[in-house]
Structure formats: C-alpha cells, structure tokens
Write a protein that holds these residues in place. Structure first.
Motif, mmCIF file in Angstrom:
data_model
loop_
_atom_site.group_PDB
_atom_site.id
_atom_site.type_symbol
_atom_site.label_atom_id
_atom_site.label_comp_id
_atom_site.label_asym_id
_atom_site.label_seq_id
_atom_site.Cartn_x
_atom_site.Cartn_y
_atom_site.Cartn_z
ATOM 1 N N THR A 18 0.819 -1.181 0.031
ATOM 2 C CA THR A 18 0.105 0.102 0.134
ATOM 3 C C THR A 18 0.681 1.215 0.025
ATOM 4 O O THR A 18 1.884 1.301 0.598
ATOM 5 N N TRP A 19 0.703 2.255 -0.967
ATOM 6 C CA TRP A 19 0.998 3.381 -0.950
ATOM 7 C C TRP A 19 0.176 4.619 -0.674
ATOM 8 O O TRP A 19 -0.933 4.214 -1.019
ATOM 9 N N ARG A 20 0.564 5.604 -0.081
ATOM 10 C CA ARG A 20 -0.239 6.737 0.201
ATOM 11 C C ARG A 20 0.217 7.720 -0.681
ATOM 12 O O ARG A 20 1.343 8.227 -0.707
ATOM 13 N N LEU A 21 -0.555 8.371 -1.699
ATOM 14 C CA LEU A 21 -0.389 9.193 -2.876
ATOM 15 C C LEU A 21 -1.203 10.380 -2.770
ATOM 16 O O LEU A 21 -2.378 10.180 -2.193
ATOM 17 N N ARG A 22 -0.631 11.613 -3.117
ATOM 18 C CA ARG A 22 -1.339 12.812 -3.023
ATOM 19 C C ARG A 22 -1.609 13.325 -4.536
ATOM 20 O O ARG A 22 -0.522 13.307 -5.065
ATOM 21 N N ASN A 23 -2.876 13.674 -4.847
ATOM 22 C CA ASN A 23 -2.905 14.202 -6.188
ATOM 23 C C ASN A 23 -2.577 15.592 -6.123
ATOM 24 O O ASN A 23 -3.366 16.695 -5.552
ATOM 25 N N CYS A 24 -1.284 16.064 -6.387
ATOM 26 C CA CYS A 24 -0.871 17.369 -6.391
ATOM 27 C C CYS A 24 -1.234 18.327 -7.615
ATOM 28 O O CYS A 24 -0.989 19.322 -7.642
ATOM 29 N N GLY A 25 -1.955 17.753 -8.473
ATOM 30 C CA GLY A 25 -2.276 18.464 -9.538
ATOM 31 C C GLY A 25 -3.735 19.317 -9.541
ATOM 32 O O GLY A 25 -4.113 19.399 -8.330
ATOM 33 N N THR A 26 -4.045 19.552 -10.597
ATOM 34 C CA THR A 26 -5.178 20.426 -10.842
ATOM 35 C C THR A 26 -6.609 19.747 -11.322
ATOM 36 O O THR A 26 -7.584 20.139 -11.553
ATOM 37 N N THR A 27 -6.390 18.309 -11.697
ATOM 38 C CA THR A 27 -7.356 17.473 -12.390
ATOM 39 C C THR A 27 -7.458 16.367 -11.690
ATOM 40 O O THR A 27 -6.548 15.831 -10.834
ATOM 41 N N ASP A 28 -8.833 15.746 -11.738
ATOM 42 C CA ASP A 28 -9.238 14.570 -10.850
ATOM 43 C C ASP A 28 -8.261 13.455 -11.603
ATOM 44 O O ASP A 28 -8.039 13.242 -12.809
ATOM 45 N N TRP A 29 -8.016 12.455 -10.837
ATOM 46 C CA TRP A 29 -7.466 11.273 -11.273
ATOM 47 C C TRP A 29 -8.667 10.249 -11.493
ATOM 48 O O TRP A 29 -9.316 9.732 -10.549
ATOM 49 N N SER A 30 -8.946 10.187 -12.665
ATOM 50 C CA SER A 30 -10.114 9.569 -13.130
ATOM 51 C C SER A 30 -9.768 8.706 -14.194
ATOM 52 O O SER A 30 -9.202 9.110 -15.204
ATOM 53 N N GLY A 31 -10.097 7.236 -14.189
ATOM 54 C CA GLY A 31 -9.589 6.398 -15.289
ATOM 55 C C GLY A 31 -8.368 6.180 -15.383
ATOM 56 O O GLY A 31 -7.802 5.732 -16.438
ATOM 57 N N LEU A 32 -7.399 6.369 -14.318
ATOM 58 C CA LEU A 32 -5.981 6.246 -14.292
ATOM 59 C C LEU A 32 -5.625 4.752 -13.988
ATOM 60 O O LEU A 32 -6.401 3.942 -13.270
ATOM 61 N N THR A 33 -4.463 4.287 -14.429
ATOM 62 C CA THR A 33 -3.801 2.791 -14.236
ATOM 63 C C THR A 33 -2.644 3.001 -13.938
ATOM 64 O O THR A 33 -2.014 3.787 -14.206
ATOM 65 N N GLY A 42 5.463 -8.291 -9.292
ATOM 66 C CA GLY A 42 4.112 -7.349 -9.129
ATOM 67 C C GLY A 42 3.206 -7.467 -10.120
ATOM 68 O O GLY A 42 3.950 -7.800 -11.583
ATOM 69 N N PRO A 43 2.212 -6.977 -10.133
ATOM 70 C CA PRO A 43 1.270 -6.750 -11.466
ATOM 71 C C PRO A 43 1.723 -5.913 -12.538
ATOM 72 O O PRO A 43 2.465 -4.979 -12.138
ATOM 73 N N ASP A 44 1.380 -6.323 -13.668
ATOM 74 C CA ASP A 44 1.864 -5.288 -14.789
ATOM 75 C C ASP A 44 1.069 -4.023 -14.658
ATOM 76 O O ASP A 44 1.721 -3.019 -15.020
ATOM 77 N N ARG A 45 -0.086 -4.202 -14.238
ATOM 78 C CA ARG A 45 -0.917 -2.894 -13.971
ATOM 79 C C ARG A 45 -2.216 -3.203 -13.267
ATOM 80 O O ARG A 45 -2.413 -4.230 -12.795
ATOM 81 N N PHE A 46 -2.581 -2.033 -12.534
ATOM 82 C CA PHE A 46 -3.760 -2.182 -11.700
ATOM 83 C C PHE A 46 -4.742 -0.958 -11.431
ATOM 84 O O PHE A 46 -3.771 0.201 -11.903
ATOM 85 N N ALA A 47 -5.902 -1.003 -11.386
ATOM 86 C CA ALA A 47 -6.569 0.396 -11.310
ATOM 87 C C ALA A 47 -6.330 1.326 -10.269
ATOM 88 O O ALA A 47 -5.965 0.941 -9.136
ATOM 89 N N VAL A 48 -6.625 2.648 -10.511
ATOM 90 C CA VAL A 48 -6.286 3.601 -9.414
ATOM 91 C C VAL A 48 -7.816 4.254 -9.067
ATOM 92 O O VAL A 48 -8.420 4.756 -10.289
ATOM 93 N N PRO A 49 -8.328 4.190 -8.056
ATOM 94 C CA PRO A 49 -9.546 4.947 -7.440
ATOM 95 C C PRO A 49 -9.330 6.328 -7.957
ATOM 96 O O PRO A 49 -8.466 7.099 -7.970
ATOM 97 N N ALA A 50 -10.800 6.912 -8.473
ATOM 98 C CA ALA A 50 -10.593 8.387 -8.654
ATOM 99 C C ALA A 50 -10.125 8.955 -7.379
ATOM 100 O O ALA A 50 -10.712 8.703 -6.226
ATOM 101 N N THR A 51 -9.464 10.136 -7.787
ATOM 102 C CA THR A 51 -8.972 10.800 -6.490
ATOM 103 C C THR A 51 -9.020 12.514 -6.953
ATOM 104 O O THR A 51 -8.407 12.779 -7.994
ATOM 105 N N ALA A 52 -9.709 13.208 -6.234
ATOM 106 C CA ALA A 52 -9.802 14.786 -6.578
ATOM 107 C C ALA A 52 -8.485 15.440 -6.314
ATOM 108 O O ALA A 52 -7.395 15.219 -5.477
ATOM 109 N N PRO A 53 -8.132 16.548 -6.827
ATOM 110 C CA PRO A 53 -6.868 17.231 -6.646
ATOM 111 C C PRO A 53 -6.843 17.626 -5.339
ATOM 112 O O PRO A 53 -7.821 18.178 -4.422
ATOM 113 N N GLY A 54 -5.668 17.653 -4.728
ATOM 114 C CA GLY A 54 -5.342 17.893 -3.143
ATOM 115 C C GLY A 54 -5.783 16.763 -2.460
ATOM 116 O O GLY A 54 -5.222 16.765 -1.257
ATOM 117 N N ALA A 55 -6.322 15.743 -2.681
ATOM 118 C CA ALA A 55 -6.704 14.663 -1.978
ATOM 119 C C ALA A 55 -5.804 13.507 -1.827
ATOM 120 O O ALA A 55 -4.639 13.392 -2.681
#
Length: 110
Positions: A18-33, A42-55
C-alpha cells in the motif's frame, strides 16, 4: 505504508503493498491505471481509484515475492487512458530470502 523499502520476504510470499499518494495536480485522477515501468515482479498494471485534486488516496495491490533469493524493485507510474504518463513514480523494493527446504535424513537398512 506497507512493505517499507528493503523489507525481507520469504520466496513465494504473497503480500499487500500500500502506498499513500497525494494528487498534487489540478485535475481528477479518473480512469488512471498504475503501470509497471521497471522491474519484474508485481502486477503489470492495476486500477487507481478516482482522486480529487489535493486529496490523498491509499493505493494497494497484491505482490508475490519472486522464487529466487535476491533484491527486487518494481517501479510504477500513473497512466491516463490516452497513454500519457504522470511525471512521478512509486515502487515496491524488497529482499527475498531463499526458499526454506525441508530436508529429512534418509537412512537405508538392509
């Protein structure tokens, strides 16, 4: 958050990283992998939950320690649906102990 860098695992062990990541940008993390861009476990890829800017978001995936003893590191980057990668990366870094062999003495009687 879990499995700090340099953690030692037994070969073949399944663990949750588990990593704790902060969305430091200005757009939502939506649909990211999260895509593995370096390393071989480790897995080749995995889904990232939607995250609002600053969250802040906890991001988890299951990893299996390689079967061979050694030092391993796999690096991930966030990727958008259009193929664009985020600038920053995150990783899982482990040491693997050799598998435990259960050897029993065999005695032959004639």
């Amino acid at each position: 958050m879990t499995i700090p860098d340099g953690t030692t695992l037994q070969a073949g062990t399944t663990a949750t990283k588990t990593w704790r990541l902060r969305n430091c940008g200005t757009t939502d993390w939506s649909g990211l992998t999260a895509v593995r861009v370096d390393g071989g476990f480790g897995p080749d890829r995995f889904a990232v939950p939607a995250t609002a800017p600053g969250a802040v978001r906890d991001l988890s995936t299951t990893v299996i320690a390689p079967a061979t003893a050694g030092h391993y590191r796999s690096t991930y980057r966030l990727q958008a649906a259009d193929g664009h990668y985020a600038d920053n990366s995150f990783w899982v870094d482990i040491n693997v102990n050799a598998p435990t062999v259960n050897r029993q003495a065999v005695t032959s009687y004639d």
